[in-house]
Scaffold this motif. Structure first.
Motif, mmCIF file in Angstrom:
data_model
loop_
_atom_site.group_PDB
_atom_site.id
_atom_site.type_symbol
_atom_site.label_atom_id
_atom_site.label_comp_id
_atom_site.label_asym_id
_atom_site.label_seq_id
_atom_site.Cartn_x
_atom_site.Cartn_y
_atom_site.Cartn_z
ATOM 1 N N THR A 31 0.832 -1.212 0.000
ATOM 2 C CA THR A 31 0.000 0.000 0.000
ATOM 3 C C THR A 31 0.863 1.258 0.000
ATOM 4 O O THR A 31 0.651 2.178 -0.799
ATOM 5 N N VAL A 32 1.848 1.313 0.902
ATOM 6 C CA VAL A 32 2.648 2.542 1.000
ATOM 7 C C VAL A 32 3.522 2.726 -0.240
ATOM 8 O O VAL A 32 3.746 3.865 -0.677
ATOM 9 N N GLU A 33 3.974 1.631 -0.847
ATOM 10 C CA GLU A 33 4.780 1.764 -2.062
ATOM 11 C C GLU A 33 3.950 2.339 -3.210
ATOM 12 O O GLU A 33 4.394 3.239 -3.932
ATOM 13 N N ALA A 34 2.732 1.832 -3.359
ATOM 14 C CA ALA A 34 1.860 2.346 -4.420
ATOM 15 C C ALA A 34 1.477 3.805 -4.150
ATOM 16 O O ALA A 34 1.411 4.623 -5.083
ATOM 17 N N ALA A 35 1.241 4.127 -2.896
ATOM 18 C CA ALA A 35 0.865 5.505 -2.551
ATOM 19 C C ALA A 35 2.052 6.448 -2.745
ATOM 20 O O ALA A 35 1.891 7.606 -3.169
ATOM 21 N N ALA A 36 3.259 5.966 -2.458
ATOM 22 C CA ALA A 36 4.459 6.792 -2.641
ATOM 23 C C ALA A 36 4.649 7.114 -4.121
ATOM 24 O O ALA A 36 5.019 8.232 -4.496
ATOM 25 N N PRO A 89 -7.088 -11.743 6.918
ATOM 26 C CA PRO A 89 -6.093 -11.247 5.957
ATOM 27 C C PRO A 89 -6.765 -10.461 4.829
ATOM 28 O O PRO A 89 -7.905 -10.746 4.460
ATOM 29 N N ILE A 90 -6.044 -9.452 4.289
ATOM 30 C CA ILE A 90 -6.522 -8.685 3.138
ATOM 31 C C ILE A 90 -5.613 -9.048 1.964
ATOM 32 O O ILE A 90 -4.401 -9.153 2.151
ATOM 33 N N PRO A 91 -6.163 -9.220 0.763
ATOM 34 C CA PRO A 91 -5.280 -9.451 -0.387
ATOM 35 C C PRO A 91 -4.237 -8.341 -0.467
ATOM 36 O O PRO A 91 -4.575 -7.159 -0.320
ATOM 37 N N THR A 92 -2.983 -8.719 -0.700
ATOM 38 C CA THR A 92 -1.859 -7.790 -0.602
ATOM 39 C C THR A 92 -2.083 -6.510 -1.405
ATOM 40 O O THR A 92 -1.758 -5.414 -0.960
ATOM 41 N N ASP A 93 -2.645 -6.631 -2.610
ATOM 42 C CA ASP A 93 -2.751 -5.449 -3.468
ATOM 43 C C ASP A 93 -4.155 -4.846 -3.480
ATOM 44 O O ASP A 93 -4.493 -4.085 -4.382
ATOM 45 N N ALA A 94 -4.966 -5.163 -2.486
ATOM 46 C CA ALA A 94 -6.363 -4.704 -2.480
ATOM 47 C C ALA A 94 -6.443 -3.184 -2.602
ATOM 48 O O ALA A 94 -7.301 -2.642 -3.314
ATOM 49 N N ILE A 95 -5.550 -2.481 -1.923
ATOM 50 C CA ILE A 95 -5.518 -1.022 -2.051
ATOM 51 C C ILE A 95 -4.557 -0.616 -3.166
ATOM 52 O O ILE A 95 -4.890 0.209 -4.014
ATOM 53 N N ALA A 96 -3.366 -1.219 -3.174
ATOM 54 C CA ALA A 96 -2.318 -0.809 -4.119
ATOM 55 C C ALA A 96 -2.834 -0.800 -5.561
ATOM 56 O O ALA A 96 -2.556 0.135 -6.323
ATOM 57 N N SER A 97 -3.624 -1.806 -5.913
ATOM 58 C CA SER A 97 -4.089 -1.905 -7.303
ATOM 59 C C SER A 97 -5.112 -0.818 -7.636
ATOM 60 O O SER A 97 -5.361 -0.537 -8.801
ATOM 61 N N ASN A 98 -5.708 -0.228 -6.599
ATOM 62 C CA ASN A 98 -6.716 0.805 -6.840
ATOM 63 C C ASN A 98 -6.136 2.224 -6.871
ATOM 64 O O ASN A 98 -6.822 3.153 -7.291
ATOM 65 N N LEU A 99 -4.915 2.386 -6.396
ATOM 66 C CA LEU A 99 -4.391 3.749 -6.242
ATOM 67 C C LEU A 99 -4.106 4.457 -7.562
ATOM 68 O O LEU A 99 -4.466 5.636 -7.714
#
Lengths: 410, 410
Positions: free
Chosen positions: A101-106, A127-137
């Motif tokens: 998440t923080v890498e995608a947000a950065a 557990p949350i899928p690892t890219d659940a947020i990252a893929s949406n950013l």
């Protein structure tokens, strides 16, 4: 079934002006909820300072650990918050989720990962899928809006029945600065679905260590003075970001005399948000203010006030509209702070009920009964020992609380 | 409306043998209740030793103050207990009531006032007419009975839905001695109408200081390990009286090796009574055993176990038959004792649910769901840090608790 709005809810969400240097976006990333946004991202211009307070829980969530690690850096460029899953007690998978998440947000913000702060609220241990947020950013890049306060406040809600916002202005020298905040929380914690989160933004120019001192002091007088059920979240997080765009001469010392008005305004925003959390307390029908005076110290006063506020017997009595002052005597007695039965004075709604170790002679319950039927209940407890004082806010304990927390998760 | 008997109530009141040197009587003295006895008097033969533990509340009742003052004397000839009014926060009038009561009881028993012990349970803050008990005592002189255990246990009840008794025998050297106890309590405290009282009698010959040590140790493992709502009474009192009639060689040292069996039996009586109080918890539908192991110390284990047991979120989850282990993680985190998320293991009904900082891979909820539907719920929390362990008993938090405590006093 849509949740009923709390009977204690204030009016509409307040109008909040843009804060130069702050842009907000929300979306649904499918972590838990359908048909509503569950992700809030704030982008902050370069030069934004940050301060934070987080839960003292020893089983804190992965996002809390991340914030604790990076708050000392004092610089923030993005805040990413999801509702529906707290990412607490999720082991290595939870840490990987935060990292992704923080890498995608950065990448989105064009900053270092350590300038991204995260918070999650919702179910523990899933557990949350690892890219659940990252893929949406990446898809959010055109969605940011300087006026998105209300959608942002809504996106972080869980069992909350209304969105919570507060705004103030303050003068720093000749410059007017703005403080906007929004928060969520319904049980002081209901770890299934709730937690206390707060995000505050200002255009003032204030160095991170000063901001931290201001936040720590103001939290002590606001979020640390409320209780719904005495339980403590694994995720509680409050962040304050200062973009510096207002153009005041940057404040670098906590003792700076130009801070007086800002300090007051920040306290007001935090107290307003804290009170709104109690007003949205799970099952709450009455808002209770407990004032303790004459204690051995302020700390003792706060401990006594919180003991009263957390007593299930006091809270059920309030729910039953019963001015059952004996239960307050009980709570004072169990708080473990210095107390003297024969000096204790207890009032409700401004009416003295007990003093000199007994009920006031000729006590007429009529005005107190009327007070207890209202929505806002005030107790004053005077210990007659010292100068310590504290005010704490809580709500009643009703069948609604049992319904909300006794129902099965799925 | 007669209260429904708790669904967790054990079978009938146990048969309890006479204890030589102990006689009991009950009557109605009209303090609050009509149509049932509300006064219990125990007369004890000369030579009876006594020990006691009382509430740590700083707003303790007048009877508690009297007991604290006279327990060091170590000699008891009478115990006088009323239900319906706790004589707490009643000022000078409350002290006068105690004085009148003990003087009349001393006359009845032919002893010093300091050999009379008193306890009151019921509403806080309501004065009692000074001679309400004293005027009834002379009339009781022919009513004493060595077999009056069940009426005695009933007379001290308030919101209790069943009378609580327990009996054991033990060997001291070649002598068999008997221990009988009865208790009341329904909320850990509901100061309106309840409190925890316990009275234990034995024919063993044990010096008062030894009896005190035995009682303090056994209370720590029994009455101090239960919680209904985490509230603390202004009146909690447990007394143990030893008449010495069994003829064992009098025990004068706490380390006496002949005490081993008696110590175990006393613990069993106190644990049995303590568990019965939880089984009669206000609104309880489930009996919950919380075992904490692997804590830094026994004290830490107890604090963590009590934090779990007092959490409204854990208790409502149990009421909802939800094995919501996330709330246990939360409670462990807020207890303030050493814990490590990645070493914590949580089991329910013997099934491991969470370990290594996350839910056990492939966790099958089926047997846990079945366990949660039963009346007796077991949680095991392993901290993996040290050797400290503790077991605590509590009940669920239900609508019944709100009904009982949210209704108006009168």
């Amino acid at each position: 079934m849509a949740p009923k709005i709390s009977p204690l809810a204030p009016g509409d969400f307040p109008w909040m002006p843009a804060i130069p240097g702050v842009r907000l976006a929300t979306t649904n990333c499918g972590i838990r909820y359908k048909g509503r946004d569950d992700l809030m991202v704030a982008l902050l211009d370069p030069g934004t300072t940050v301060a934070g307070v987080v839960t003292r829980s020893l089983t804190a969530s992965a996002p809390v650990h991340w914030c604790k690690k990076h708050l000392p850096g004092g610089s923030a460029r993005a805040i990413v918050v999801n509702s529906g899953n707290s990412n607490a007690f999720t082991g290595k998978a939870g840490e990987a989720f935060v990292q992704a998440t923080v890498e995608a947000a950065a990448k989105l913000a064009g900053c270092e990962a350590g300038e991204v702060f995260v918070a999650s609220t919702g179910v523990i241990g899933q557990p949350i899928p690892t890219d659940a947020i990252a893929s949406n950013l990446p898809g959010l890049s055109n969605a940011f809006d300087a006026d998105g306060w209300f959608p942002a406040a809504k996106a972080i809600m869980t069992t909350d029945t209304f969105a919570k916002g507060s705004t103030r202005t303050a003068r720093i020298g000749d410059t007017t600065v703005t403080i906007n905040g929004f928060a969520k929380g319904s049980g002081m914690i209901a770890p299934d679905m709730a937690t206390m989160l707060g995000f505050v933004f200002t255009d003032a120019a204030i160095a991170a260590p000063v901001l931290q001192k201001l936040l720590s002091d103001a939290s002590e007088k606001s979020f640390n003075r409320i209780t719904v059920d005495g339980d403590t979240s694994t995720s509680d997080t409050v962040l304050v970001c200062a973009t510096g765009k207002a153009g005041n001469k940057p404040i670098t010392k906590a003792g700076d005399k130009h801070l007086a008005d800002f300090r007051t305004a920040l306290e007001e925003v935090l107290i307003d948000l804290a009170r709104q959390i109690v007003q949205d307390g799970e099952g709450a029908t009455k808002f209770v203010t407990i004032r303790v005076e004459g204690a051995a110290s302020d700390k003792a006063a706060k401990r006594i006030a919180l003991t009263i506020a957390n007593s299930p017997l006091v809270k059920t009595a309030v729910a039953g509209e019963d001015a059952n002052w004996g239960r307050i005597v009980m709570a004072v007695g169990k708080a473990g702070e210095k107390a003297d039965r024969d000096k204790l004075r207890i009032s409700a709604g401004g009416v003295l009920i007990a003093a000199d170790g007994m009920e006031v002679p000729g006590y007429d319950e009529t005005p107190v009964v009327a007070h207890m039927k209202g929505q806002y209940i005030d107790f004053l407890v005077e210990l007659g020992i010292g100068e310590g004082a504290a005010t704490v806010w809580t709500c009643d304990l009703t069948h609604g609380y049992i319904d909300i927390n006794g129902s099965y998760r799925s």
